[in-house]
Design an enzyme around this catalytic site. Structure first.
Site, PDB file in Angstrom:
ATOM      1  N   GLY A 292      16.845  44.945 -54.047  1.00 48.18           N
ATOM      2  CA  GLY A 292      18.230  44.907 -53.576  1.00 48.18           C
ATOM      3  C   GLY A 292      18.831  43.577 -53.984  1.00 48.18           C
ATOM      4  O   GLY A 292      19.521  43.451 -54.985  1.00 48.18           O
ATOM      5  N   ARG A 293      18.483  42.532 -53.206  1.00 49.98           N
ATOM      6  CA  ARG A 293      19.081  41.205 -53.470  1.00 49.98           C
ATOM      7  C   ARG A 293      18.784  40.695 -54.865  1.00 49.98           C
ATOM      8  O   ARG A 293      19.601  39.994 -55.444  1.00 49.98           O
ATOM      9  CB  ARG A 293      18.624  40.209 -52.401  1.00 49.98           C
ATOM     10  CG  ARG A 293      17.301  39.555 -52.635  1.00 49.98           C
ATOM     11  CD  ARG A 293      16.851  38.750 -51.449  1.00 49.98           C
ATOM     12  NE  ARG A 293      16.707  39.608 -50.286  1.00 49.98           N
ATOM     13  CZ  ARG A 293      17.112  39.307 -49.065  1.00 49.98           C
ATOM     14  NH1 ARG A 293      17.682  38.152 -48.829  1.00 49.98           N
ATOM     15  NH2 ARG A 293      16.940  40.144 -48.081  1.00 49.98           N
ATOM     16  N   TYR A 334      20.435  34.623 -39.446  1.00 49.74           N
ATOM     17  CA  TYR A 334      19.073  34.107 -39.612  1.00 49.74           C
ATOM     18  C   TYR A 334      18.989  32.810 -40.387  1.00 49.74           C
ATOM     19  O   TYR A 334      18.119  32.646 -41.238  1.00 49.74           O
ATOM     20  CB  TYR A 334      18.090  35.148 -40.161  1.00 49.74           C
ATOM     21  CG  TYR A 334      18.627  36.270 -40.992  1.00 49.74           C
ATOM     22  CD1 TYR A 334      18.626  37.570 -40.484  1.00 49.74           C
ATOM     23  CD2 TYR A 334      19.109  36.059 -42.286  1.00 49.74           C
ATOM     24  CE1 TYR A 334      19.099  38.625 -41.242  1.00 49.74           C
ATOM     25  CE2 TYR A 334      19.588  37.116 -43.045  1.00 49.74           C
ATOM     26  CZ  TYR A 334      19.576  38.390 -42.518  1.00 49.74           C
ATOM     27  OH  TYR A 334      20.046  39.431 -43.269  1.00 49.74           O
ATOM     28  N   CYS A 361      35.787  32.540 -33.957  1.00 47.93           N
ATOM     29  CA  CYS A 361      35.607  31.910 -32.649  1.00 47.93           C
ATOM     30  C   CYS A 361      34.173  32.027 -32.167  1.00 47.93           C
ATOM     31  O   CYS A 361      33.865  32.770 -31.232  1.00 47.93           O
ATOM     32  CB  CYS A 361      36.566  32.545 -31.655  1.00 47.93           C
ATOM     33  SG  CYS A 361      38.237  32.069 -32.019  1.00 47.93           S
ATOM     34  N   GLU A 362      33.318  31.297 -32.829  1.00 48.99           N
ATOM     35  CA  GLU A 362      31.899  31.213 -32.505  1.00 48.99           C
ATOM     36  C   GLU A 362      31.436  29.869 -33.022  1.00 48.99           C
ATOM     37  O   GLU A 362      31.644  29.561 -34.207  1.00 48.99           O
ATOM     38  CB  GLU A 362      31.095  32.270 -33.290  1.00 48.99           C
ATOM     39  CG  GLU A 362      31.060  33.652 -32.722  1.00 48.99           C
ATOM     40  CD  GLU A 362      30.197  33.773 -31.496  1.00 48.99           C
ATOM     41  OE1 GLU A 362      29.241  32.989 -31.358  1.00 48.99           O
ATOM     42  OE2 GLU A 362      30.495  34.643 -30.669  1.00 48.99           O
ATOM     43  N   TYR A 390      24.057  41.448 -49.212  1.00 48.47           N
ATOM     44  CA  TYR A 390      24.230  41.380 -47.755  1.00 48.47           C
ATOM     45  C   TYR A 390      25.401  40.498 -47.344  1.00 48.47           C
ATOM     46  O   TYR A 390      25.408  39.918 -46.261  1.00 48.47           O
ATOM     47  CB  TYR A 390      22.910  40.939 -47.074  1.00 48.47           C
ATOM     48  CG  TYR A 390      21.741  41.776 -47.539  1.00 48.47           C
ATOM     49  CD1 TYR A 390      21.617  43.094 -47.112  1.00 48.47           C
ATOM     50  CD2 TYR A 390      20.806  41.281 -48.448  1.00 48.47           C
ATOM     51  CE1 TYR A 390      20.575  43.891 -47.563  1.00 48.47           C
ATOM     52  CE2 TYR A 390      19.761  42.084 -48.903  1.00 48.47           C
ATOM     53  CZ  TYR A 390      19.660  43.373 -48.452  1.00 48.47           C
ATOM     54  OH  TYR A 390      18.631  44.167 -48.910  1.00 48.47           O
TER      55      TYR A 390
HETATM   56  C1  LIG Z   1      15.984  46.220 -47.535  1.00 51.28           C
HETATM   57  C2  LIG Z   1      15.026  47.057 -48.276  1.00 51.28           C
HETATM   58  C3  LIG Z   1      14.847  46.876 -49.644  1.00 51.28           C
HETATM   59  C4  LIG Z   1      15.536  45.791 -50.435  1.00 51.28           C
HETATM   60  O1  LIG Z   1      15.221  44.519 -49.984  1.00 51.28           O
HETATM   61  P1  LIG Z   1      15.724  43.247 -50.821  1.00 51.28           P
HETATM   62  O2  LIG Z   1      15.191  42.087 -50.072  1.00 51.28           O
HETATM   63  O3  LIG Z   1      17.215  43.280 -50.845  1.00 51.28           O
HETATM   64  O4  LIG Z   1      15.154  43.396 -52.194  1.00 51.28           O
HETATM   65  C5  LIG Z   1      13.994  47.747 -50.302  1.00 51.28           C
HETATM   66  N1  LIG Z   1      13.339  48.753 -49.642  1.00 51.28           N
HETATM   67  C6  LIG Z   1      13.486  48.935 -48.314  1.00 51.28           C
HETATM   68  C7  LIG Z   1      12.759  50.039 -47.669  1.00 51.28           C
HETATM   69  C8  LIG Z   1      14.323  48.105 -47.593  1.00 51.28           C
HETATM   70  O5  LIG Z   1      14.449  48.299 -46.267  1.00 51.28           O
END
Ligand SMILES: *Cc1c(COP(=O)(O)O)cnc(C)c1O
Length: 442
Positions: A292-293, A334, A361-362, A390
């Site tokens: 993802g990231r 986090y 406002c935090e 994200y």
């Molecule tokens: C969040 C997630 C990902 C992606 O995580 P990244 O840190 O963004 O690479 C892949 N698989 C599952 C099942 C996830 O929950």
């Protein structure tokens, strides 16, 4: 001054990304503004795919769309031949509307609703990653009623928690996700699933954490899972077609982060799986991963306008920007760390260390606690790097702040891919008191 992704300084002395001047982007599209370098996303995607191809391993690289889901982003994933992970009907809907081939969509989540499972089946998505016994039973029942078969993966928790700089071996994992591999749940789930006439088990899935900088956790997970698969091949005659080792590959948010190249994660994972499979009766499964990231994180940055400042003598100076936890909640949620520069004069010498505050406002609405910057003030443009994952996807309307626009840049061209929310968008679902629908007791 540190640079991230493909950012550089142009001959105006401004920060440039994808060949586009960031200051011009703010004049055109306003602030806060998310900007993505499309070329870098393509490069990251190809980096993962290429290594599998070079090694001759059938694979799927599935973009975990929760990192940043939008119509244009999903179309970009499709252009790059990625598969797609979704975790809700909303993400699935976005993918369908983007025209993404549904056979390459994988549905995750620990509490898929009945409606979501029907939606997945209606759209003949590639597979459902079954998370727990309750879902296994529910899906079997739904498929049996519909007289339809479905491909599934079973999500297992292998007793490995990978963290950024280490990993922890846990006997039994205390996680809301998945079937435990060690206490026998995973085996029971497989047993139940392979008896079904409607569920076709493609294989197993695991996801051991996020922002992981080493390969050790992935290799251990592969070892543990394949160890069990060997047993189950003998006891149940089960041959997996797919082994999905999840995502979580680390990226560089600040100077302290030192991620591995995609090729190294992929190569080491493939070699380990090959090694584990070699001395067994198992055939080599396809390997799937789910970044993802690491596909979109460092390709994105956020541009803000600096507004107020506040000096707390002998403590720190706060500079406030026109966004904050409404467009990037990760620091508040986090303690995520980011780096930033002044986009309108990135080469000016650093003079002080400031704290970058949001406008919500935090007290916890801070983006960066200690940022070395030139003396900056109202009207300067701050570029916060690596906000591509994200950021937008966790954005919210706290304090009724409209969500920013998203712009894709590539080869010197900018295209608006998500419009900035308007004030009318904010009240779109509101009903006035006198027109509010009332529900009377009978
Ligand atoms: C969040 C997630 C990902 C992606 O995580 P990244 O840190 O963004 O690479 C892949 N698989 C599952 C099942 C996830 O929950």
């Amino acid at each position: 001054m540190h640079m991230y992704g493909t950012s550089q300084v142009n001959n105006q002395g401004h920060l440039e990304i994808g060949g586009v001047d960031t200051v011009e982007l703010t004049e055109r599209f306003g602030t806060p503004l998310y900007v993505y370098d499309v070329e870098l996303i393509r490069e990251r995607a190809r980096g993962f795919k290429r290594t599998f191809e070079e090694l001759g391993i059938p694979a799927q690289v599935a973009y975990a769309s929760k990192a940043f889901s939008s119509i244009a982003m999903i179309q970009l994933a499709e252009q790059e031949g990625l598969s797609l992970d979704v975790v809700s009907a909303g993400e699935l809907y976005t993918a369908i509307k983007a025209g993404f081939p549904t056979e390459r969509i994988h549905f995750h989540g620990n509490n898929k609703s009945i409606e979501e499972l029907h939606m997945a089946l209606d759209n003949q998505i590639g597979c459902i990653v079954v998370d727990n016994f309750s879902e296994l039973t529910l899906l079997e029942e739904i498929c049996s009623n519909r007289e339809e078969k479905v491909h599934i993966l079973l999500r297992v928790t292998p007793g490995i928690e990978a963290h950024t700089h280490d990993y922890i071996l846990t006997g039994q994992e205390d996680s809301k996700f998945g079937f435990d591999l060690i206490n026998g749940q995973a085996e029971n789930a497989l047993n139940q699933a392979i008896k079904s006439n409607w569920l076709e088990v493609l294989g197993l899935h695991c996801h051991i954490g996020s922002q992981i900088f080493q390969t050790t956790g992935f290799l251990l997970a592969a070892q543990k899972i394949i160890g069990k698969l060997k047993e189950w091949h003998k006891s149940l005659g089960f041959q997996p077609k797919v082994l999905n080792l999840g995502g979580g590959f680390g990226i560089r948010y600040t100077e302290e982060d030192d991620p591995l190249p995609a090729s190294q994660y992929v190569e080491e994972i493939v070699r380990e799986v090959q090694k584990q499979i070699a001395h067994s009766d198992l055939e080599m499964p396809e390997i799937w991963i789910e970044p993802g990231r690491s596909l979109v994180g460092d390709a994105g940055l956020t541009l803000y306008k600096v507004g107020s400042e506040k000096e707390v003598p002998d403590v720190r100076k706060y500079l406030a920007v026109d966004g904050g936890m409404s467009d990037n909640i990760r620091p508040a949620l986090y303690e995520a760390k980011y780096d930033a520069v002044l986009a309108n004069r990135p080469l000016d010498p650093v003079e002080e260390t400031v704290a970058i505050a949001g406008k919500c406002c935090e007290s916890g609405d801070m983006l960066i606690w200690d940022l070395p910057l030139p003396k900056a003030g109202r009207g300067d443009i701050l570029a916060v790097f690596c906000t591509g994952a994200y950021g937008y996807s966790m954005s919210n309307n706290y304090n009724r702040i409209p969500r920013p626009a998203v712009v894709f840049v590539e080869n010197g061209e900018a295209r608006l891919v998500i419009k900035r929310e308007t004030f009318d968008d904010l009240i779109r679902q509101d009903l006035a008191f006198h027109e509010a629908v009332s529900f009377n007791k009978e």
